[in-house]
Write a protein that holds these residues in place. Structure first.
Motif, PDB file in Angstrom:
ATOM      1  N   GLU A 414       0.907  -1.031  -0.141  1.00 55.49           N
ATOM      2  CA  GLU A 414      -0.025   0.044  -0.053  1.00 55.49           C
ATOM      3  C   GLU A 414       0.802   1.422   0.049  1.00 55.49           C
ATOM      4  O   GLU A 414       0.444   2.260  -0.844  1.00 55.49           O
ATOM      5  N   ILE A 415       1.750   1.219   0.703  1.00 52.38           N
ATOM      6  CA  ILE A 415       2.668   2.404   0.917  1.00 52.38           C
ATOM      7  C   ILE A 415       3.812   2.589  -0.258  1.00 52.38           C
ATOM      8  O   ILE A 415       4.246   3.724  -0.829  1.00 52.38           O
ATOM      9  N   ARG A 418       7.100   5.277  -1.004  1.00 51.10           N
ATOM     10  CA  ARG A 418       6.935   6.349  -0.032  1.00 51.10           C
ATOM     11  C   ARG A 418       7.669   5.725   1.560  1.00 51.10           C
ATOM     12  O   ARG A 418       8.023   6.369   2.280  1.00 51.10           O
ATOM     13  N   ASP A 424      10.360   1.882   7.919  1.00 53.13           N
ATOM     14  CA  ASP A 424       9.207   2.899   7.423  1.00 53.13           C
ATOM     15  C   ASP A 424       7.692   2.074   7.307  1.00 53.13           C
ATOM     16  O   ASP A 424       6.711   2.777   7.746  1.00 53.13           O
ATOM     17  N   TYR A 428       4.532   3.436   9.487  1.00 50.92           N
ATOM     18  CA  TYR A 428       3.098   3.556   8.646  1.00 50.92           C
ATOM     19  C   TYR A 428       1.990   2.971   9.158  1.00 50.92           C
ATOM     20  O   TYR A 428       0.981   3.435   9.416  1.00 50.92           O
ATOM     21  N   PRO A 432      -0.531   5.971  10.571  1.00 51.65           N
ATOM     22  CA  PRO A 432      -0.472   6.348   8.928  1.00 51.65           C
ATOM     23  C   PRO A 432      -0.576   7.548   8.480  1.00 51.65           C
ATOM     24  O   PRO A 432       0.582   8.011   7.773  1.00 51.65           O
ATOM     25  N   GLN A 433      -1.165   8.484   9.139  1.00 53.72           N
ATOM     26  CA  GLN A 433      -1.109  10.016   8.779  1.00 53.72           C
ATOM     27  C   GLN A 433      -0.089  10.830   9.049  1.00 53.72           C
ATOM     28  O   GLN A 433       0.467  11.542   8.481  1.00 53.72           O
ATOM     29  N   TYR A 435       2.755   9.504   9.802  1.00 56.55           N
ATOM     30  CA  TYR A 435       4.152   9.022   9.156  1.00 56.55           C
ATOM     31  C   TYR A 435       4.094   9.527   7.578  1.00 56.55           C
ATOM     32  O   TYR A 435       4.922  10.069   7.226  1.00 56.55           O
ATOM     33  N   GLU A 436       2.848   9.624   7.029  1.00 54.17           N
ATOM     34  CA  GLU A 436       2.893  10.171   5.789  1.00 54.17           C
ATOM     35  C   GLU A 436       3.581  11.862   5.642  1.00 54.17           C
ATOM     36  O   GLU A 436       4.212  12.096   4.844  1.00 54.17           O
ATOM     37  N   LYS A 437       2.935  12.563   6.644  1.00 56.36           N
ATOM     38  CA  LYS A 437       3.378  13.988   6.784  1.00 56.36           C
ATOM     39  C   LYS A 437       4.943  13.855   7.019  1.00 56.36           C
ATOM     40  O   LYS A 437       5.491  14.732   6.749  1.00 56.36           O
ATOM     41  N   ALA A 439       7.103  11.825   6.302  1.00 52.44           N
ATOM     42  CA  ALA A 439       8.003  11.374   5.079  1.00 52.44           C
ATOM     43  C   ALA A 439       7.864  12.280   4.224  1.00 52.44           C
ATOM     44  O   ALA A 439       8.980  12.456   3.468  1.00 52.44           O
ATOM     45  N   ALA A 440       6.686  13.135   3.789  1.00 51.33           N
ATOM     46  CA  ALA A 440       6.915  14.099   2.928  1.00 51.33           C
ATOM     47  C   ALA A 440       7.976  15.060   3.409  1.00 51.33           C
ATOM     48  O   ALA A 440       8.694  15.828   2.388  1.00 51.33           O
TER      49      ALA A 440
END
Length: 462
Positions: A414-415, A418, A424, A428, A432-433, A435-437, A439-440
């Motif tokens: 899924e990830i 990223r 990592d 995630y 999840p949310q 980690y997404e921020k 990682a970005a």
């Protein structure tokens, strides 16, 4: 008599006093001194550190662990793991638990203190087996509390089952600082009579009992105690390392701790502690003694987070009422020990009850708790509350994680790109949310005024 020390300044002391806001850069220079101090272990990971690193500090928690391991080569690194909850706030599939334990050990953890908020040992079995399989110490913690269903005999029986599980050691985890000297002595003796495993003691100074409790626990046969360097001790944290080394040494205990190293460590952390006081991050409410906690049983980390949440809601005037409501909610839910995640479940519901009316709004976490997703409650749950929330639905009777499909490989697909590593992927899965921020931000090109893609924060700014 020999007694050893686990130092908590890098994890529980900081979590209890400053909501885990100390960045790695703040303590990196003192790691060699911490390594040579003669501690049994250095608690430095797990608990809330993982979430806070990603959410607030802009740090990769796995890299933080690896960097600590590079500089601490003689002392065991210890983490706190919430069994099937890992470091999140729900139960995860067994394959995720196995992978998380594997990579925790691979990245530097030597001792994993594993507990379940309800003392439901079914939720610890996978983590314990995997810890042992990868060569680390599997320390199982008994979440201590008092209630009509938490008796000395039940705790002793729990210790026997923990040894039968194959655990390396046992910890009495008194997260709210409510264990009295007499209760500690009796419990230590009961567990020592039931188990041959090394016994650790963990408490908080919240109620003012901790120093006396540790003294009687050591006299009764406890092997290791959790303490915090003095400038980060007291209040919602642990009692002071230096004070207990001094007192126990005078009583003839062999500690193996280097007092000169302790002074160097405290001198280093004192200005850091003062910076948090000046910034308001270290609130006086968590620094003093609060004997009322003997009634409401709120642990240190929960206390500091509750204060933070009420401040954000501009509702600090309701703080005393929330503390009064907390034991009532706990009774309704079958007397769960107040430790993550049940402390958050009970505390949040108590706050909602005060602000909006008793059970006018039910959190999703309370619903999940009543469905049995966190395990078996220690005592009977209020039947009216169960009926109003679940209706005709029957609570889960088995181990909830057994009904969960494997999750690691699915999350990895899924990830995709990223995630740069299996670590990592686990970050995630847990958050999840967040980690997404993270990682970005991590993977973005550096902007002017930044170093390695990250803003250089001062302690005062954090």
């Amino acid at each position: 008599m020999k007694v050893q020390f686990t130092e908590t300044v890098l994890r529980d002391a900081g979590q209890s006093l400053i909501a885990t806001r100390m960045p790695y850069s703040a303590f990196e220079p003192i790691l060699p001194a911490l390594d040579k101090a003669g501690y049994y272990s250095l608690e430095c990971w797990g608990g809330a550190t993982f979430d806070t690193c990603l959410r607030f500090l802009g740090e990769d928690p796995w890299e933080r662990l690896r960097e600590i391991k590079k500089r601490v080569t003689k002392t065991k690194l210890q983490m706190l793991l919430r069994g099937q909850n890992l470091l999140g706030y729900k139960h995860y599939p067994d394959d995720v638990v196995r992978k998380f334990v594997e990579l925790s050990v691979k990245n530097g953890v030597d001792v994993i203190r594993i507990f379940d908020a309800l003392n439901d040992l079914r939720n610890l079995e996978v983590a314990v087996k995997e810890t042992i399989r990868h060569g680390a110490e599997a320390q199982v913690a008994v979440s201590y509390t008092t209630s009509p269903v938490h008796t000395l005999e039940n705790y002793a029986a729990l210790a026997r089952r923990i040894e039968e599980m194959g655990a390396s050691s046992i910890c009495i985890k008194d997260m709210a600082g409510i264990m009295s000297p007499r209760e500690c002595a009796e419990l230590v003796k009961a567990i020592k009579a039931s188990s041959r495993l090394r016994l650790h003691l963990h408490t908080h100074a919240t109620t003012g009992l901790a120093f006396m409790t540790y003294l009687k626990g050591v006299e009764a046969g406890a092997d290791v105690i959790d303490t915090a360097i003095s400038c980060f001790s007291g209040g919602a944290s642990q009692p002071a390392t230096e004070t207990l080394v001094y007192a126990l040494s005078q009583l003839g205990c062999e500690t193996g701790v280097d007092t000169a190293a302790l002074k160097e460590i405290n001198d280093f952390f004192r200005p850091i502690q003062q910076s948090y006081v000046q910034s308001g991050q270290l609130d006086p409410k968590v620094m003093g003694t609060d004997a009322d906690a003997l009634g409401y049983q709120v642990p240190g980390g929960m206390l500091s987070n509750l204060i933070s949440q009420l401040k954000a809601a501009n509702a600090m005037d309701q703080f005393p009422l929330v503390l009064e409501e907390t034991p009532r909610v706990r009774k309704d839910l079958g007397y769960p020990p107040l430790v993550t995640p049940t402390s958050q479940i009970v505390g949040a519901q108590a706050a909602v009850n005060v602000l909006t009316g008793r059970y006018k709004n039910i959190s999703n976490e309370v619903r999940a708790y009543l469905r049995g997703e966190y395990g078996a409650p220690p005592g009977p749950v209020d039947p009216e509350l169960v009926r109003s929330v679940l209706g005709d639905e029957r609570p889960c009777e088995g181990r909830y994680a057994e009904a969960l499909p494997d999750g690691f490989e699915a999350a990895k697909r899924e990830i995709g790109a990223r995630a740069k590593s299996d670590e990592d992927v686990l970050s995630y899965i847990l958050f999840p949310q967040v980690y997404e921020k993270f990682a970005a931000r991590r993977d973005a090109p550096p902007c002017e005024g930044e170093r390695d893609g990250w803003v250089s924060y001062t302690i005062e700014q954090i």
